[in-house]
Scaffold this motif. Structure first.
Motif, mmCIF file in Angstrom:
data_model
loop_
_atom_site.group_PDB
_atom_site.id
_atom_site.type_symbol
_atom_site.label_atom_id
_atom_site.label_comp_id
_atom_site.label_asym_id
_atom_site.label_seq_id
_atom_site.Cartn_x
_atom_site.Cartn_y
_atom_site.Cartn_z
ATOM 1 N N GLU A 22 30.958 33.122 46.292
ATOM 2 C CA GLU A 22 31.847 33.888 47.168
ATOM 3 C C GLU A 22 32.940 34.581 46.384
ATOM 4 O O GLU A 22 33.415 35.638 46.748
ATOM 5 C CB GLU A 22 32.537 32.946 48.168
ATOM 6 C CG GLU A 22 31.614 32.393 49.205
ATOM 7 C CD GLU A 22 32.226 31.214 49.937
ATOM 8 O OE1 GLU A 22 33.375 30.834 49.618
ATOM 9 O OE2 GLU A 22 31.558 30.684 50.821
ATOM 10 N N ASN A 23 33.362 33.942 45.318
ATOM 11 C CA ASN A 23 34.521 34.426 44.559
ATOM 12 C C ASN A 23 34.512 33.761 43.185
ATOM 13 O O ASN A 23 33.683 32.893 42.922
ATOM 14 C CB ASN A 23 35.808 34.082 45.331
ATOM 15 C CG ASN A 23 35.841 32.611 45.727
ATOM 16 O OD1 ASN A 23 35.180 31.777 45.099
ATOM 17 N ND2 ASN A 23 36.592 32.300 46.755
ATOM 18 N N GLY A 50 41.849 37.120 36.797
ATOM 19 C CA GLY A 50 41.481 36.327 37.975
ATOM 20 C C GLY A 50 40.016 35.909 38.009
ATOM 21 O O GLY A 50 39.514 35.473 39.042
ATOM 22 N N GLY A 51 39.319 36.078 36.868
ATOM 23 C CA GLY A 51 37.900 35.708 36.827
ATOM 24 C C GLY A 51 36.986 36.856 37.224
ATOM 25 O O GLY A 51 35.770 36.753 37.124
ATOM 26 N N LEU A 162 37.132 40.595 47.612
ATOM 27 C CA LEU A 162 37.927 39.775 46.697
ATOM 28 C C LEU A 162 39.413 39.966 46.956
ATOM 29 O O LEU A 162 39.853 41.021 47.404
ATOM 30 C CB LEU A 162 37.612 40.160 45.242
ATOM 31 C CG LEU A 162 36.254 39.714 44.721
ATOM 32 C CD1 LEU A 162 35.995 40.325 43.352
ATOM 33 C CD2 LEU A 162 36.171 38.190 44.655
ATOM 34 N N LYS A 163 40.170 38.911 46.671
ATOM 35 C CA LYS A 163 41.627 39.031 46.789
ATOM 36 C C LYS A 163 42.155 39.738 45.553
ATOM 37 O O LYS A 163 41.396 40.133 44.668
ATOM 38 C CB LYS A 163 42.241 37.628 46.848
ATOM 39 C CG LYS A 163 41.839 36.823 48.066
ATOM 40 C CD LYS A 163 42.765 35.600 48.149
ATOM 41 C CE LYS A 163 42.216 34.559 49.078
ATOM 42 N NZ LYS A 163 41.604 33.417 48.387
ATOM 43 N N GLU A 168 42.932 35.422 43.291
ATOM 44 C CA GLU A 168 41.715 34.755 42.819
ATOM 45 C C GLU A 168 42.060 33.739 41.736
ATOM 46 O O GLU A 168 41.511 32.639 41.698
ATOM 47 C CB GLU A 168 40.701 35.778 42.285
ATOM 48 C CG GLU A 168 40.166 36.751 43.348
ATOM 49 C CD GLU A 168 39.387 36.049 44.475
ATOM 50 O OE1 GLU A 168 38.998 34.878 44.308
ATOM 51 O OE2 GLU A 168 39.171 36.681 45.529
ATOM 52 N N GLU A 169 43.001 34.119 40.877
ATOM 53 C CA GLU A 169 43.422 33.203 39.804
ATOM 54 C C GLU A 169 43.982 31.912 40.415
ATOM 55 O O GLU A 169 43.656 30.811 39.975
ATOM 56 C CB GLU A 169 44.485 33.882 38.938
ATOM 57 C CG GLU A 169 45.007 32.995 37.827
ATOM 58 C CD GLU A 169 46.302 33.540 37.233
ATOM 59 O OE1 GLU A 169 46.360 34.750 36.926
ATOM 60 O OE2 GLU A 169 47.257 32.750 37.109
ATOM 61 N N ASN A 170 44.833 32.055 41.434
ATOM 62 C CA ASN A 170 45.411 30.872 42.071
ATOM 63 C C ASN A 170 44.335 29.950 42.627
ATOM 64 O O ASN A 170 44.431 28.730 42.524
ATOM 65 C CB ASN A 170 46.362 31.278 43.196
ATOM 66 C CG ASN A 170 47.629 31.893 42.645
ATOM 67 O OD1 ASN A 170 47.921 31.756 41.452
ATOM 68 N ND2 ASN A 170 48.367 32.594 43.487
ATOM 69 N N ALA A 171 43.303 30.554 43.214
ATOM 70 C CA ALA A 171 42.227 29.735 43.772
ATOM 71 C C ALA A 171 41.510 28.978 42.651
ATOM 72 O O ALA A 171 41.160 27.801 42.797
ATOM 73 C CB ALA A 171 41.256 30.608 44.551
ATOM 74 N N VAL A 172 41.296 29.659 41.509
ATOM 75 C CA VAL A 172 40.619 28.992 40.389
ATOM 76 C C VAL A 172 41.508 27.864 39.846
ATOM 77 O O VAL A 172 41.040 26.761 39.559
ATOM 78 C CB VAL A 172 40.271 29.993 39.257
ATOM 79 C CG1 VAL A 172 39.645 29.260 38.076
ATOM 80 C CG2 VAL A 172 39.326 31.076 39.755
#
Ligand code: ADP
Ligand code: MG
Length: 634
Positions: A22-23, A50-51, A162-163, A168-172
């Protein structure tokens, strides 16, 4: 791991399918779990932008053979299961054989791998949008290194979902924290745009918690431990009113058999275990590592495997509740005991030696010998433990005052007159202190406590040994009244008859609830009659005369599951409110005598560290803390 095979459709169809990519975070999760399944002891993760630009996961695991490298990027290929029967016993994190294929289909991926069991060198395979671009030899000493670049380059619709890179970085980062906590024995490093965010040595849960949640949170956590019926729970829970209490649930981490799970029931159970210790809308930091029989938990519920299903929900939630509650209570018990000891005794004062015959008897020594809450607690049955309230030693005011003088071991050759005044000293050795410091130490130890005073007309400062305490007069008083009320209502309640019985309109359910618990309410001081949709209240407990009867009756939740009315939270809320209204307020100026009386009461009543609303009643600074603040020591 064995060789990779393509799963038969009949097997594949039994596995809940779903999109795993998903991300960036979901890609990182799959790659790290593969590395763990490969038996790695070191894993490095780095992401850029952010990947979205790139994700690299390298490990020192078993690696893959040349042929398997070509297979692993195809759909439904796995080395972890072969037949439907294997599904029952699967213990690896992955087993669907779809992650690598799905990732390769939507990115530019290069996999490099060195098969540990062969002499041949490492191989690589490069795939773009699912097409194999290149296969060949490469340089890699051990393990596997997978680079996923340009995520969703060929699926613009998904790219648009994608955010921002930061989002995205925060989620990782959140995910990496969880993975580190779930795998504290693996050395894991996590680098964002060239900067290391986390790096663990793989030396256990303690340091993992410290690194991921930060030392300020770790420092105010208590250990949680329980082991029963094949279940073990290990972990940490933050003390109430500490840096570990947060405004969101991000720090509530549950690990079941090595997997991070998200379970709202578990969160509610933990909140219940904290009970009144938490203020509304605050959440503790909790890390629980739960190990349980594999066949009593189903992880095959959701494709990203965060949700689980337990076969014995009562057992698992009961254990979690007890483990957390007991850990908090034991810690509070310990803190309370330390506090009471600090405030009420000067145990460090040596007892007069037996050869001397002076009359001085330390009034606290005998008390403190009897006072041992931990022993007392250990001897109680489980049922008693739930309602156990340790009793503080009762300190007679007059004796405590006398403790405010210097107590020195007085040799018996001194002579006293009738009033006890020293007249002459017999010739011989007098005791001299070796140093100023020794005298000072002795003197300090002899002093019980000293009320420094009230400030801001709200806080009371007390010096005790090597610490100063700041007590919130309102919070402390409220807590004292609250405990007193609850105690009174549970034991012998004094009843106030209402001048006019109050008729309150309620729902049918509520009326039934009151009818079912009439006797219990009566014991608590509420005499009432119930009708179809109304309740007539005739008496209330004296301690609650200030409350609004109608509002109270109407706010009672008619929950059939409630067994004991005193456990009803609204009831606690009301008592808390009444305590709050009756307590000394912030801003009330107290004179010296009032301060003395208040602090004396405070010590005797063995006040918990929190008020009924969960705020602290007391904050302690050690001399060391203060010296640090002034830079006297570093
Ligand atoms: P699954 O993990 O469900 O088996 P994946 O698509 O994630 O499916 O991976 C497919 C196969 O590739 C795995 O079964 C494993 O044999 C191999 N593999 C993937 N990553 C690694 C790794 N880091 N080290 C060794 N083998 C790996
Ligand atoms: Mg996998």
């Amino acid at each position: 791991m064995g060789r990779i095979n393509q799963l038969d459709r009949s097997v594949y169809n039994r596995i809940s399918a779903g999109e795993v990519v998903e991300n960036p975070a979901s890609v990182v999760k799959e790659l790290v779990e593969n590395a763990i399944d490969a038996g790695s002891t070191e894993i490095e993760v780095s992401i850029e932008y952010g990947g979205i630009k790139s994700i690299i996961v390298s490990d020192n695991g078993c690696g893959m053979e040349e042929d398997d490298l070509e297979l692993c990027v195809l759909p439904h290929t796995t080395s972890k299961i072969a037949t439907a029967d294997d599904l029952e016993t699967v213990s690896t994190l992955g087993f669907r054989g779809e992650a690598l294929a799905s990732i390769c289909a939507v990115s530019k991926t290069t996999i490099r791998s060195k098969y540990a069991q062969s002499e041949d060198g490492a191989n690589y395979i490069a795939v773009e949008g699912g097409e194999v671009i290149e296969i060949g030899k490469c340089n890699l000493q051990k393990g596997t290194s997978i680079e996923v670049a340009s995520l969703f380059f060929n699926t613009p619709a998904r790219f648009r979902f994608l955010k921002t890179p930061k989002g995205e970085e925060n989620a990782v980062t959140k995910l990496m924290g969880e993975l580190i906590l779930a795998n504290p024995d693996i050395a894991i490093s996590y680098v964002v745009d060239g900067e290391t965010v986390f790096a663990t040595d793989g030396d256990g849960l303690d340091s993992a918690v410290c690194i991921v949640l930060g030392s300020d949170v770790y420092d105010c956590m208590v250990g949680v431990k329980i082991s029963e019926r094949g279940y073990t729970i290990n972990g940490f829970a933050s003390r109430a009113a500490s840096a570990g209490i947060k405004a969101n649930k991000n720090n509530e981490i549950f690990i079941i058999n090595g997997r991070i799970v998200s379970d709202t029931t578990m969160q509610a159970v933990v909140a219940n275990a904290y009970g009144g210790r938490l203020m509304r809308r605050t959440y503790p930091s909790v890390v629980l590592d739960i190990v349980m029989p594999f066949d009593e938990v189903d992880v095959n519920v959701h494709p990203n495997k965060k949700e689980v299903r337990f076969s014995d929900t009562k057992l698992i939630y009961g254990l979690v509740y007890n483990a957390v509650k007991e850990a908090l209570e034991e810690d509070e018990e310990y803190q309370r005991k330390t506090l009471v000891n600090m405030l009420s005794t000067s145990e460090s004062v040596e007892k007069p030696s037996e050869t001397t015959s002076n009359e001085y008897v330390n009034p606290f020594d005998s008390d403190s010998d009897n006072f041992s809450p931990s022993n007392e607690y250990a001897n109680l049955s489980d049922g008693q433990k739930d309602i156990y309230v340790p009793e503080a030693p009762v300190i007679p005011t007059s004796s405590r005052k006398s403790a405010n003088t210097i107590k020195i071991d007085i040799p018996n050759w001194f002579n006293y007159d009738e009033d006890g005044e020293l007249t002459t000293a017999a010739p011989g050795d007098l005791y001299f202190y070796d140093s100023e410091k020794e005298l000072e130490d002795e003197r300090r130890a002899a002093i019980g406590y000293r009320i420094v005073g009230q400030f801001f007309e709200t806080y009371i400062m007390v010096e005790v040994g090597d610490s100063v305490l700041m007590i919130d007069q309102h919070a402390a008083h409220e807590r004292m009244l609250f405990d007193k009320f609850i105690e009174e209502i549970k034991n012998k309640v004094i009843v106030q008859e209402l001048l006019f019985p109050t008729e309150v309109t309620v729902t049918e359910n509520q009326a039934r609830f009151f009818r079912n618990h009439l006797e219990e309410f009566r014991k608590m001081g509420f005499e009432m009659e119930t009708g179809e949709e109304k309740v007539i209240v005739k008496t209330v407990p004296v301690v609650l005369t200030k409350m609004d009867v109608t509002e109270f009756i109407q706010s009672v939740d008619a929950d059939d599951k409630i067994e004991s009315v005193t456990d009803v939270s609204v009831f606690h809320d009301k008592v808390a409110q009444t305590a709050c209204k009756s307590a000394i307020k912030g801003g009330d100026k107290l004179n010296e005598a009032q301060l003395e009386a208040f602090i004396e009461d405070y010590i005797k009543s063995n006040v918990p560290i929190q008020c009924p609303h969960g705020r602290p009643t007391l904050i302690k600074f050690s001399k060391r803390d203060i010296e640090k603040m002034f830079g006297r020591i570093v």
